[in-house]
Write an enzyme that holds these catalytic residues in place. Structure first.
Site, PDB file in Angstrom:
ATOM      1  N   ILE A 141       0.864  -1.174   0.000  1.00  9.04           N
ATOM      2  CA  ILE A 141       0.000   0.000   0.000  1.00  9.04           C
ATOM      3  C   ILE A 141       0.906   1.230   0.000  1.00  9.04           C
ATOM      4  CG2 ILE A 141      -1.838   1.256   1.199  1.00  9.04           C
ATOM      5  CD1 ILE A 141      -2.582  -1.375   2.596  1.00  9.04           C
ATOM      6  N   CYS A 142       0.695   2.128  -0.937  1.00  6.67           N
ATOM      7  CA  CYS A 142       1.426   3.400  -0.988  1.00  6.67           C
ATOM      8  C   CYS A 142       2.944   3.177  -1.007  1.00  6.67           C
ATOM      9  CB  CYS A 142       0.976   4.267   0.184  1.00  6.67           C
ATOM     10  SG  CYS A 142       1.481   5.994   0.083  1.00  6.67           S
ATOM     11  N   THR A 143       3.675   3.695  -0.019  1.00  4.33           N
ATOM     12  CA  THR A 143       5.139   3.596  -0.033  1.00  4.33           C
ATOM     13  C   THR A 143       5.647   2.189   0.233  1.00  4.33           C
ATOM     14  OG1 THR A 143       5.277   4.234   2.312  1.00  4.33           O
ATOM     15  CG2 THR A 143       5.444   5.997   0.681  1.00  4.33           C
ATOM     16  N   THR A 161       2.162   3.432  -6.964  1.00  9.61           N
ATOM     17  CA  THR A 161       2.327   3.968  -5.616  1.00  9.61           C
ATOM     18  C   THR A 161       1.577   5.292  -5.572  1.00  9.61           C
ATOM     19  OG1 THR A 161       3.948   4.460  -3.868  1.00  9.61           O
ATOM     20  CG2 THR A 161       4.483   5.209  -6.088  1.00  9.61           C
TER      21      THR A 161
END
Length: 354
Positions: A141-143, A161
């Site tokens: 998730i994300c970073t 991302t």
């Protein structure tokens, strides 16, 4: 005596659905922790890294944990110790890295990164990741995608991302094909998702893939989220206008922005700038990185988004106000740019503005 869930939801002898019982069952599940994992439940381990974001850390527990015991969701740290979060609190995962070797799915929520930490991932985090068995499904998730990329697990693959980190990510990991316009990318064994709430989208996608749409829709209702979001993260990207310079094509761009509702041609733009069409098109590309036609389309879409967010104008009227010949043209361009229809865009952003 345990009651079979399917029996609770089945029609009664008169043919009517046993809605009150089902409603009470759902209310009980929404009000408290989910049921204990079923025997043989799919084991999910959420790896909390230093600087983890608390909201996203809880998403797998909340979403997958609402799937009526189909998942066993555990949390772990790289050393079995408490983890500092991005907020003014710390969390104590229930397990150390050894539990990763037992996982069927590993989720890496986002964590605070810097240029140095992203370029050279924490050796403890990489060591923890190396415990994961071959064939285990990996989800970021994300970073969290930065750790997967640093481990070489995204080389030659499409990934995503948070849109605000795309330039940073491409610079560090040129062998990864980054797509900044989607909410998540699914390769089967590796999934990457965009920022923040896209963790909900990818977890619902896991439920849908594992157990079908009916179960995923029930989980979405319990979590009070849409079962599927239209479009991708392109609709959330801010695209501020560059400052027009006093020379070159800058004054003509300012002039055009006051006349977007008109069918401006390249000849008209060049005439205003007192240049030949060839010189104007070349200078425009040098100064903005776009052709005049592409730039005009972007500005029309930008104004259309604003009108969809801030007014009740019909889509046909919005198209006219921003210079698209027809509502169909606006729909086509917005779908290509943001991945959604004007009506879907308006529903999303009118609600958030109010």
């Amino acid at each position: 005596m345990p009651v079979d869930h399917a029996a609770r939801c089945a029609p009664d002898a008169r043919g009517a659905s046993a809605a009150p019982s089902t409603t009470r069952d759902l209310a009980d599940r929404a009000a408290g922790p989910g049921p204990d994992p079923r025997p043989g439940a799919h084991k999910v381990v959420v790896l909390a890294l230093d600087g983890v974001y608390p909201f996203e850390l809880g998403i797998p527990h909340r979403v997958l944990g609402s799937a009526d015991g189909r998942y066993e969701v555990l949390s772990a740290s790289v050393d079995g110790q408490p983890v500092r979060t991005s907020s003014d609190l710390a969390v104590t995962p229930g397990h150390g890295p050894e539990v990763l070797a037992e996982a069927d799915t590993v989720v890496i929520p986002p964590y605070t990164i810097s240029r140095a930490s992203a370029a050279a991932a924490d050796p403890q985090a990489l060591a923890a990741l190396s415990r994961v068995r071959p064939g285990t499904r990996l989800v970021s998730i994300c970073t969290g995608a930065f750790l997967l990329a640093a481990a070489g697990l995204l080389d030659g693959r499409k990934a995503t991302t948070h849109w605000a980190l795309t330039d940073y990510f491409r610079e560090l990991f040129p062998r990864v094909e980054l797509d900044a316009g989607v909410l998540f990318v699914d390769h089967g064994d590796v999934l990457t998702s965009a920022g923040a709430a896209s963790g909900v989208d990818v977890c619902l996608h896991l439920v849908r893939q594992d157990h079908g749409s009916e179960v995923a829709n029930q989980v979405a209702r319990l979590c009070v989220v849409p079962p599927y979001r239209d479009g991708g993260q392109a609709q959330y990207i801010e695209r501020p206008l560059p400052h027009a310079s006093e020379t070159g094509t800058g004054p003509t761009r300012d002039w055009a922005l006051q006349r977007l509702e008109l069918p401006l041609s390249l000849d008209e733009l060049a005439a205003h700038a007192a240049m030949s069409t060839r010189t104007f098109a070349r200078r425009f590309q040098e100064e903005t990185g776009l052709s005049p036609g592409r730039w005009l389309t972007q500005q029309r879409l930008r104004r259309a988004r604003h009108l969809l967010e801030s007014s009740d104008l019909q889509v046909e009227r919005v198209a006219h106000e921003v210079g698209f010949a027809t509502a169909t043209s606006l729909r086509r361009h917005l779908a290509r740019e943001a991945g959604v229809a004007p009506s879907a865009y308006r529903r999303t952003f009118r609600a958030s503005r109010r």
